[in-house]
Each structure stands twice: as structure tokens, then as C-alpha cells.
Motif scaffolding. Structure first.
Motif, short mmCIF file in Angstrom:
data_model
loop_
_atom_site.label_atom_id
_atom_site.label_comp_id
_atom_site.label_asym_id
_atom_site.label_seq_id
_atom_site.Cartn_x
_atom_site.Cartn_y
_atom_site.Cartn_z
N HIS A 89 7.62 -10.07 8.80
CA HIS A 89 6.30 -9.46 8.95
C HIS A 89 6.11 -8.32 7.94
N ASN A 90 7.13 -7.47 7.79
CA ASN A 90 7.05 -6.37 6.84
C ASN A 90 6.98 -6.86 5.40
N ASP B 282 3.43 -7.79 4.88
CA ASP B 282 2.63 -6.56 4.76
C ASP B 282 2.77 -5.98 3.36
N THR C 289 -6.02 -1.14 2.07
CA THR C 289 -5.09 -2.10 2.67
C THR C 289 -3.89 -1.37 3.28
N VAL D 86 -2.81 -1.53 7.16
CA VAL D 86 -1.46 -1.94 7.57
C VAL D 86 -0.79 -0.83 8.38
N HIS E 163 -2.05 -0.90 11.83
CA HIS E 163 -1.51 -2.08 12.50
C HIS E 163 -0.02 -1.90 12.83
N GLU E 164 0.72 -1.32 11.90
CA GLU E 164 2.17 -1.24 12.04
C GLU E 164 2.63 -0.16 13.01
N SER F 99 9.37 -4.42 3.27
CA SER F 99 7.97 -4.19 2.87
C SER F 99 7.92 -3.63 1.46
N THR G 216 -1.93 -13.50 3.61
CA THR G 216 -1.51 -12.42 4.51
C THR G 216 -2.56 -12.15 5.58
N PHE H 151 -1.93 -12.32 9.58
CA PHE H 151 -2.38 -11.30 10.53
C PHE H 151 -3.17 -11.94 11.66
#
Length: 188
Positions: free
Chosen positions: A40-41, A44, A62, A66, A69-70, A102, A127, A131
Motif C-alpha cells: 500500500h505504501n 502511495d 496528492t 495521502v 488517508h494514511e 513509499s 493508484t 484507493f
């Protein structure tokens, strides 16, 4: 006096011996969380790198999206890892290693964006799709799951979930509306 200098005979719930290792099931959960978080990272980072290769304002917006979200995602992972019996120092080390992916993704996204700019929209699209998949496959079932018992916090849960959804949507709308102002502000 009893051991530890206490005049009473009950235990205080701690041990000075070695800690018991986590169960194999808990170890599996830890590795699944860390591996999933690392992938996932990486995605991202790809999104952030590709966005920065497009423009500074796109990259900043962006990165902010992120981050929003993170933050809750990483806190949730932290709770799962601690609950599985992982030592706090190990949790921090595993999260650091996962976060480094990431950085690798950002470098790869920026490199691809610079050398093959025609691929940047595809990276951003992929991406964004990831998501959406995570949101629909992982979070939506949790949102739709009912309370533990009939009538237990149904309205409170409903309001909290919708407040979170509206807050996230508002932040994304704010980022989209402010992107032009950010771009103008960043121009020399």
C-alpha cells in the motif's frame, strides 16, 4: 515480607521472566499487515512521485491527500500489531521499513514521470483505482455491518461514519479547489 518486599501474597500481574512468543496465528497476522501495508505504501509513493513529476502543486495536493488517508490507516495498523502481541519497538521498526517502501515508490514514480511523462496519468489512474478498491473492499463492509446488538448505537454509529465521510470529502474538495491557488502561489 513476601518476594518483591510486599507484605501481601497476591501477584501484581507482571513477570520478570522472558515474555511468551506470540502465537503462530498472531505472527501470521503481523506479517500480513506489514506486507499489505508495504505494498500500500509503495503505491502511495508511486502516486506522490508521479504527481510531483507532473507539477509541484499536484504533488503537494496528492501528498496531503495521502497524508489524510494514511494517518488513520497507520494508527489502525499500529493497534492491530500491538494487539497481536508485537513489542512496541518492533512495531515501530516494522512501520519504518514499510514506510521506506513509499520513498522507493516516490522515487520510481518521479523517475517514470520524468522519463516517460505519458505514463504519469496511467500511474495516477492505477493508484486511484487501488484507493477505490481498498475503500470499497475493506472499508465499505465495515460501514455496512450492523451494531453488535439490536438498537446498540445504530444512530451514533451512522452519524459518526457519515461525519467521517463528509470530512474526508470536504478535505478532498478543498484540495481540488485550492490547487489553482497553490499553483499560482508557487509560481515565481
Amino acid at each position: 515480607l513476601k518476594p518483591h518486599g510486599h507484605p501481601h501474597g497476591h501477584s501484581h500481574g507482571h513477570s520478570h521472566g522472558p515474555a511468551l512468543p506470540p502465537s503462530p496465528r498472531a505472527t501470521d497476522i503481523v506479517w500480513m499487515v506489514v506486507l499489505g501495508d508495504g505494498i500500500h505504501n509503495l503505491t502511495d509513493g508511486l502516486a506522490i512521485g508521479a504527481a510531483f513529476s507532473h507539477s509541484l502543486s499536484s504533488g503537494l495536493s496528492t501528498a496531503l491527500a495521502v497524508l489524510c488517508h494514511e494517518l488513520p490507516h497507520e494508527l489502525g495498523d499500529l493497534a492491530v500489531l500491538l494487539r497481536a502481541g508485537t513489542a512496541p519497538r518492533t512495531v515501530l521498526l516494522l512501520n519504518l521499513l514499510s514506510a521506506l517502501l513509499s520513498c522507493l515508490g516516490a522515487a520510481a514514480g518521479a523517475a517514470v514521470g520524468q522519463s516517460a511523462s505519458h505514463l504519469t496519468p496511467w500511474i495516477l489512474t492505477a493508484t486511484a483505482g487501488i484507493f477505490l478498491y481498498v475503500a470499497l473492499a475493506d472499508m465499505l463492509p465495515e460501514v455496512l455491518r450492523g451494531a453488535e446488538g439490536p438498537g446498540e448505537g445504530t444512530w451514533g454509529r451512522f452519524l459518526l461514519q457519515n461525519a467521517g465521510f463528509l470530512l474526508g470529502s470536504g478535505i478532498m474538495l478543498g484540495i481540488a479547489l485550492a490547487e489553482g491557488h497553490i499553483r499560482a502561489w508557487l509560481q515565481p
